[in-house]
Design an enzyme around this catalytic site. Sequence first.
Site, PDB file in Angstrom:
ATOM      1  N   LEU A  65      95.631  30.116  -5.987  1.00 18.28           N
ATOM      2  CA  LEU A  65      96.791  30.776  -6.580  1.00 18.28           C
ATOM      3  C   LEU A  65      97.864  29.762  -6.983  1.00 18.28           C
ATOM      4  CD1 LEU A  65      96.718  33.624  -3.940  1.00 18.28           C
ATOM      5  CD2 LEU A  65      96.399  33.950  -6.417  1.00 18.28           C
ATOM      6  N   PRO A  66      98.838  30.198  -7.806  1.00 20.26           N
ATOM      7  CA  PRO A  66      99.805  29.234  -8.341  1.00 20.26           C
ATOM      8  C   PRO A  66     100.712  28.565  -7.297  1.00 20.26           C
ATOM      9  CG  PRO A  66      99.773  31.220  -9.701  1.00 20.26           C
ATOM     10  CD  PRO A  66      98.937  31.507  -8.489  1.00 20.26           C
ATOM     11  N   THR A  96      97.514  24.610  -4.374  1.00 21.48           N
ATOM     12  CA  THR A  96      98.450  23.552  -3.978  1.00 21.48           C
ATOM     13  C   THR A  96      99.784  24.227  -3.687  1.00 21.48           C
ATOM     14  OG1 THR A  96      97.372  21.957  -5.433  1.00 21.48           O
ATOM     15  CG2 THR A  96      99.592  21.410  -4.677  1.00 21.48           C
ATOM     16  N   LYS A 171      97.595  15.919  -0.018  1.00 17.58           N
ATOM     17  CA  LYS A 171      97.652  16.083  -1.481  1.00 17.58           C
ATOM     18  C   LYS A 171      99.009  15.619  -2.031  1.00 17.58           C
ATOM     19  CE  LYS A 171      97.129  18.424  -5.535  1.00 17.58           C
ATOM     20  NZ  LYS A 171      96.108  18.429  -6.528  1.00 17.58           N
ATOM     21  N   LYS A 246     105.227  19.621 -10.407  1.00 16.05           N
ATOM     22  CA  LYS A 246     105.066  20.598  -9.319  1.00 16.05           C
ATOM     23  C   LYS A 246     104.814  19.865  -7.993  1.00 16.05           C
ATOM     24  CE  LYS A 246     102.017  24.083  -7.373  1.00 16.05           C
ATOM     25  NZ  LYS A 246     100.821  24.893  -7.423  1.00 16.05           N
TER      26      LYS A 246
HETATM   27  P1  NAD Z   1      96.043  29.297 -13.238  1.00 19.07           P
HETATM   28  O1  NAD Z   1      97.413  29.747 -13.570  1.00 19.07           O
HETATM   29  O2  NAD Z   1      95.079  29.015 -14.342  1.00 19.07           O
HETATM   30  O3  NAD Z   1      95.329  30.348 -12.231  1.00 19.07           O
HETATM   31  C1  NAD Z   1      95.999  31.068 -11.247  1.00 19.07           C
HETATM   32  C2  NAD Z   1      95.436  32.481 -11.285  1.00 19.07           C
HETATM   33  O4  NAD Z   1      95.992  33.229 -10.213  1.00 19.07           O
HETATM   34  C3  NAD Z   1      95.761  33.238 -12.585  1.00 19.07           C
HETATM   35  O5  NAD Z   1      94.561  33.665 -13.192  1.00 19.07           O
HETATM   36  C4  NAD Z   1      96.634  34.389 -12.108  1.00 19.07           C
HETATM   37  O6  NAD Z   1      96.442  35.584 -12.872  1.00 19.07           O
HETATM   38  C5  NAD Z   1      96.168  34.554 -10.686  1.00 19.07           C
HETATM   39  N1  NAD Z   1      97.133  35.245  -9.834  1.00 19.07           N
HETATM   40  C6  NAD Z   1      98.453  34.993  -9.672  1.00 19.07           C
HETATM   41  N2  NAD Z   1      98.990  35.846  -8.796  1.00 19.07           N
HETATM   42  C7  NAD Z   1      97.984  36.658  -8.379  1.00 19.07           C
HETATM   43  C8  NAD Z   1      97.909  37.756  -7.494  1.00 19.07           C
HETATM   44  N3  NAD Z   1      98.987  38.185  -6.827  1.00 19.07           N
HETATM   45  N4  NAD Z   1      96.719  38.360  -7.332  1.00 19.07           N
HETATM   46  C9  NAD Z   1      95.616  37.938  -7.995  1.00 19.07           C
HETATM   47  N5  NAD Z   1      95.629  36.913  -8.860  1.00 19.07           N
HETATM   48  C10 NAD Z   1      96.796  36.295  -9.056  1.00 19.07           C
HETATM   49  O7  NAD Z   1      96.227  27.992 -12.323  1.00 19.07           O
HETATM   50  P2  NAD Z   1      95.139  26.879 -11.982  1.00 19.07           P
HETATM   51  O8  NAD Z   1      95.264  25.739 -12.948  1.00 19.07           O
HETATM   52  O9  NAD Z   1      93.819  27.527 -11.788  1.00 19.07           O
HETATM   53  O10 NAD Z   1      95.712  26.330 -10.603  1.00 19.07           O
HETATM   54  C11 NAD Z   1      95.512  27.052  -9.390  1.00 19.07           C
HETATM   55  C12 NAD Z   1      96.017  26.184  -8.246  1.00 19.07           C
HETATM   56  O11 NAD Z   1      95.285  24.945  -8.236  1.00 19.07           O
HETATM   57  C13 NAD Z   1      97.489  25.796  -8.330  1.00 19.07           C
HETATM   58  O12 NAD Z   1      98.058  25.845  -7.044  1.00 19.07           O
HETATM   59  C14 NAD Z   1      97.464  24.390  -8.896  1.00 19.07           C
HETATM   60  O13 NAD Z   1      98.594  23.631  -8.527  1.00 19.07           O
HETATM   61  C15 NAD Z   1      96.194  23.849  -8.259  1.00 19.07           C
HETATM   62  N6  NAD Z   1      95.561  22.752  -8.995  1.00 19.07           N
HETATM   63  C16 NAD Z   1      95.364  22.837 -10.337  1.00 19.07           C
HETATM   64  C17 NAD Z   1      94.750  21.768 -11.005  1.00 19.07           C
HETATM   65  C18 NAD Z   1      94.500  21.839 -12.495  1.00 19.07           C
HETATM   66  O14 NAD Z   1      94.132  20.809 -13.084  1.00 19.07           O
HETATM   67  N7  NAD Z   1      94.659  22.988 -13.154  1.00 19.07           N
HETATM   68  C19 NAD Z   1      94.353  20.625 -10.315  1.00 19.07           C
HETATM   69  C20 NAD Z   1      94.537  20.578  -8.921  1.00 19.07           C
HETATM   70  C21 NAD Z   1      95.150  21.646  -8.272  1.00 19.07           C
END
Ligand code: NAD
Length: 296
Positions: A65-66, A96, A171, A246
């Site tokens: 999740l975000p 994260t 991290k 972030k």
């Molecule tokens: P994203 O925004 O693509 O995905 C997050 C998903 O969570 C979305 O599809 C959203 O609809 C869903 N969501 C939010 N609230 C919700 C709820 N209450 N119930 C159900 N679903 C819900 O983000 P991401 O890029 O997939 O990143 C996810 C996590 O991974 C973050 O914490 C980010 O910091 C971490 N991260 C991302 C990357 C990257 O390169 N994208 C790399 C390392 C870590």
Amino acid sequence: MSTIGFIGLGNMGGPMAINLVKAGHRVLGFDLSDKAMAAHEAEGGEKAAGVADLAAAADVIVTMLPAGKHVRQIYEGEGGILENAKPGILMIDSSTIDVDSARAVSAAAEAKGMKMVDAPVSGGVAGAAGGTLTFMVGGSVEAFEAAKTYLDIMGKTIVHAGDAGTGQAAKICNNMILGISMIAVSEAFVLAEKLGLDKQKLFDISSTASGQCWSLTSYCPVPGPLPSSPANRDYQPGFAAAMMLKDLKLAQEAANSAGAATPLGAEAAALYSLFCNSGGETQDFSGIVKFLRGTS
Ligand code: NAD
């Protein structure tokens, strides 16, 4: 085969969940986005009606999740995971998030007799799709061993960092080093330009001298010396500056909460904030060199 509940099927969670499907598990997915749910189903996953239904059916739950507020709501909120999950269930939060939230959720889970790890990742969307992520895992040895079975499917390097919250700590400490070192390397290239020192010469000298670091030799922020770095494709990410910001903000939150002095971490967060506000948000984080040069 386990029944795995997967909440948060976004850029990272979507392909991670599909790797669990491909490994033969039943994966019940849930996301607020219909598009994400449809993509999950199209690749062989199943749709859950909501968090409560998913939690009641799953043997293992993974969340991606975000931010901390979403994680706390999904686990501790009304109709959430802790209220509905089976006793003794294993939970893996790979989002994260801030260390304090990770520790609070983990403590609440343990109080109910459930096993939980915080397991944030590095490796980005390509690592999620390829099953080559690095997981930094915080939690008891028992919870780590149980989680490793599933993390091995989604990642290549799985490291037990220590007790609850230390996965998140690892991290943000690592990414604070990265943010600071990228600024340092970028400043050196900008200074070299002003002093008439060729960028290739600086790269050749510093990459074998005491200035050597990953930001220079694996992710060089100027085009030319290292053809694979995002600088050679107009700073397309890679690792977006917004993501770096972030993580630097999370590091500052943790430093304030723990009473650690991180003046360069604070400066890096301020510089990435300015870079993002001036249009750099979606560019690779190494694009900070353009901001320092005054050309972003
Ligand atoms: P994203 O925004 O693509 O995905 C997050 C998903 O969570 C979305 O599809 C959203 O609809 C869903 N969501 C939010 N609230 C919700 C709820 N209450 N119930 C159900 N679903 C819900 O983000 P991401 O890029 O997939 O990143 C996810 C996590 O991974 C973050 O914490 C980010 O910091 C971490 N991260 C991302 C990357 C990257 O390169 N994208 C790399 C390392 C870590």
